[in-house]
Design an enzyme around this catalytic site. Structure first.
Site, PDB file in Angstrom:
ATOM      1  N   GLU A 192       0.848  -1.203   0.000  1.00  0.00           N
ATOM      2  CA  GLU A 192       0.000   0.000   0.000  1.00  0.00           C
ATOM      3  C   GLU A 192       0.886   1.257   0.000  1.00  0.00           C
ATOM      4  OE1 GLU A 192      -1.495   0.858   3.924  1.00  0.00           O
ATOM      5  OE2 GLU A 192      -3.339   1.771   3.169  1.00  0.00           O
ATOM      6  N   LYS A 248      -9.629   1.913  -1.837  1.00  0.00           N
ATOM      7  CA  LYS A 248      -9.814   1.333  -0.495  1.00  0.00           C
ATOM      8  C   LYS A 248     -11.199   1.615   0.078  1.00  0.00           C
ATOM      9  CE  LYS A 248      -7.150   1.118   3.866  1.00  0.00           C
ATOM     10  NZ  LYS A 248      -5.850   1.596   4.432  1.00  0.00           N
ATOM     11  N   CYS A 252      -4.725  -2.968   3.086  1.00  0.00           N
ATOM     12  CA  CYS A 252      -4.448  -2.787   4.515  1.00  0.00           C
ATOM     13  C   CYS A 252      -5.642  -3.127   5.408  1.00  0.00           C
ATOM     14  CB  CYS A 252      -3.933  -1.373   4.759  1.00  0.00           C
ATOM     15  SG  CYS A 252      -3.150  -1.186   6.391  1.00  0.00           S
TER      16      CYS A 252
END
Lengths: 306, 306
Positions: free
Chosen positions: B47, B127, B172
């Site tokens: 990331e 995300k 993440c």
């Protein structure tokens, strides 16, 4: 005031096909007496705790199948367990095969109940994720005919107000599905009680047999952590009618840590002081559902099309 | 014909605030050359791979924030990486901060892309589960302002047709949520590429700091097993601007087993031959979604009320 539930995971060793319910109940009472000596508030027994795991056999006569089912709960065979628990002021949960009449039809469920310290059944759960198959498959070393002998539970997951907290139930194969823990947690559960009968050998993918114990813990530990919830996983273990069942019954903290675990494949009690207030360490922070979940994005989860 | 994707998890060590994109890209190219020598088809970077993890600082000037964002992809700084990969005929994925114009408004996303062996971007993911907080909280040892600097992704999880399979992405904090893996799997993903920047210290519950590495693997292993999917988890690791980030980048088989893992906190490549056909060992059997899931029961999962 801390909300500590002193919890005993009461693993059972094998139950022979010929063993009577009365004999099993006597074993359960022995574990309950041990739990009382250790200060337990709650004793958790496995799935289908009163008999051998009968879905391993293909049976054609309905009477042979129904032999393994309970027509009322409590009934005469389990009355001594209910009486002992009430006398000791201990709550408990256990699984059994439930035969009931609904809408004029006979129903069969894989069921578990929670009994409070006063001896009252305060929660009933009917297994939602039935594993296995419907037809006889003689090529298997043993059958797994839950889809034949039981109807799937139609009531949603839920949590009971008991032991000064919110306690939910699931059964065996349910524990492999992340939806189980999430449904329970979204409905407020702070602890999930999960009994299981899990063969070491999985006929469809025997190359994974050596991973059975790993998968058992992996699913329950992830479910505990990802939902900030206590998980009590309790096996019927050992060599039952020539079928090896895994053990490793355990109590898992809301951090995902195993904090107590059985070390035999027989009747065994392990105990932990479960502080229900510890759920907030997780659920108010990293897994604060309201702050961080995105239900509007999760369209595939409940789609019947995908 | 087996569908084996030789996959490299390309962990990055710390990136200083002062380090240029060009310098980081040179480090990424060094890892890619190593991957080529080991026969990789695919290299997975973490990331926000091009800069330091900037959400750890509260910044008031939008220009200071936007400094960390990419206005186009590929751009001049990453062109050498794209060129090298194309020359070596290796696909790759990496995360970056994306600044884009949509509906006449400037948008900021935490994004990652998959680039195929021909050098084309074939999949973009923004995300969905942004962690952290929106306001400056000076009591923290460091900030985690993802909810301030990024908008949440509004597009559903998806999988790209690439590398002769279906490959999905997550970033993440997404990896902590079981919904992520399930959405990906229900949409066909056979492998999930997941970069992360995860501090050892979690200011809201520092009593769990010693469990960070355990939780990292627990979530990814459960996600892999419960969905019969390869998971490639890749860290930016080590002491970055005085913040310790966990490492243990790993490749996880559809059985949930970690089959390759980084053993340093620096730039490091670990490789595994990932056979996409192995997903069926799980997904055609124990987790056969069509046979065993109960979407009609999962009403809490997508309820905005609960």
């Amino acid at each position: 005031m801390a909300r500590i539930v002193v919890t005993g995971a009461a693993q059972l060793g094998p139950i022979a096909r010929s063993e009577s319910r009365e004999s099993v109940v006597a074993r359960m009472i022995a574990l309950m007496e041990k739990a009382a000596a250790r200060g337990c508030d709650l004793v958790v027994y496995p799935e289908l705790a009163l008999t051998t795991f009968f879905p391993r056999w293909f049976m054609e006569e309905q009477a042979d199948i129904d032999f393994f089912f309970e027509r009322s709960m409590p009934n005469e065979a389990v009355a001594p367990l209910f009486a002992k628990a009430k006398a000791l002021s201990i709550g408990f949960s256990f699984g059994y095969a439930e035969l009931t009449e609904e809408d004029g039809r006979t129903r069969h469920y894989n069921t578990s109940v929670i009994v409070d310290k006063a001896g009252e059944i305060v929660h009933r759960y009917r297994k939602i994720h039935l594993p296995g198959h419907k037809e006889n498959e003689p090529w298997r070393a043993f059958q797994h005919l839950e889809k034949r002998y039981f109807e799937p539970g139609m009531e949603p997951f839920s949590a009971a107000d008991v032991f000064d907290g919110k306690i939910g139930q699931a059964i065996c194969n349910d524990r492999r599905w992340p939806e189980t823990y999430r449904e329970l947690a979204l409905r407020g559960a702070e602890m999930a009680l999960i009994g299981y009968n899990t063969p070491v050998h999985y006929p469809l993918a025997p190359e994974h047999d050596h991973l059975q114990c790993f998968h058992n813990h992996l699913c329950m530990q992830a479910g505990a952590y990802q939902n900030g919830m206590w998980v009590v996983g309790v096996a019927k273990a050992g060599k039952e009618e020539n079928c090896d069942l895994i053990g490793q019954s355990c109590i898992i903290a809301p951090t995902g840590e195993i904090v107590a675990m059985a070390s035999t494949l027989g009747d065994e009690l392990v105990v932990h002081d479960c502080d229900l207030d510890r759920c907030t360490e997780i659920r108010a922070n990293i897994f604060n559902f309201r702050l961080h979940r995105r239900p509007e994005i999760y369209t595939a989860l409940t789609s019947a099309e995908i």
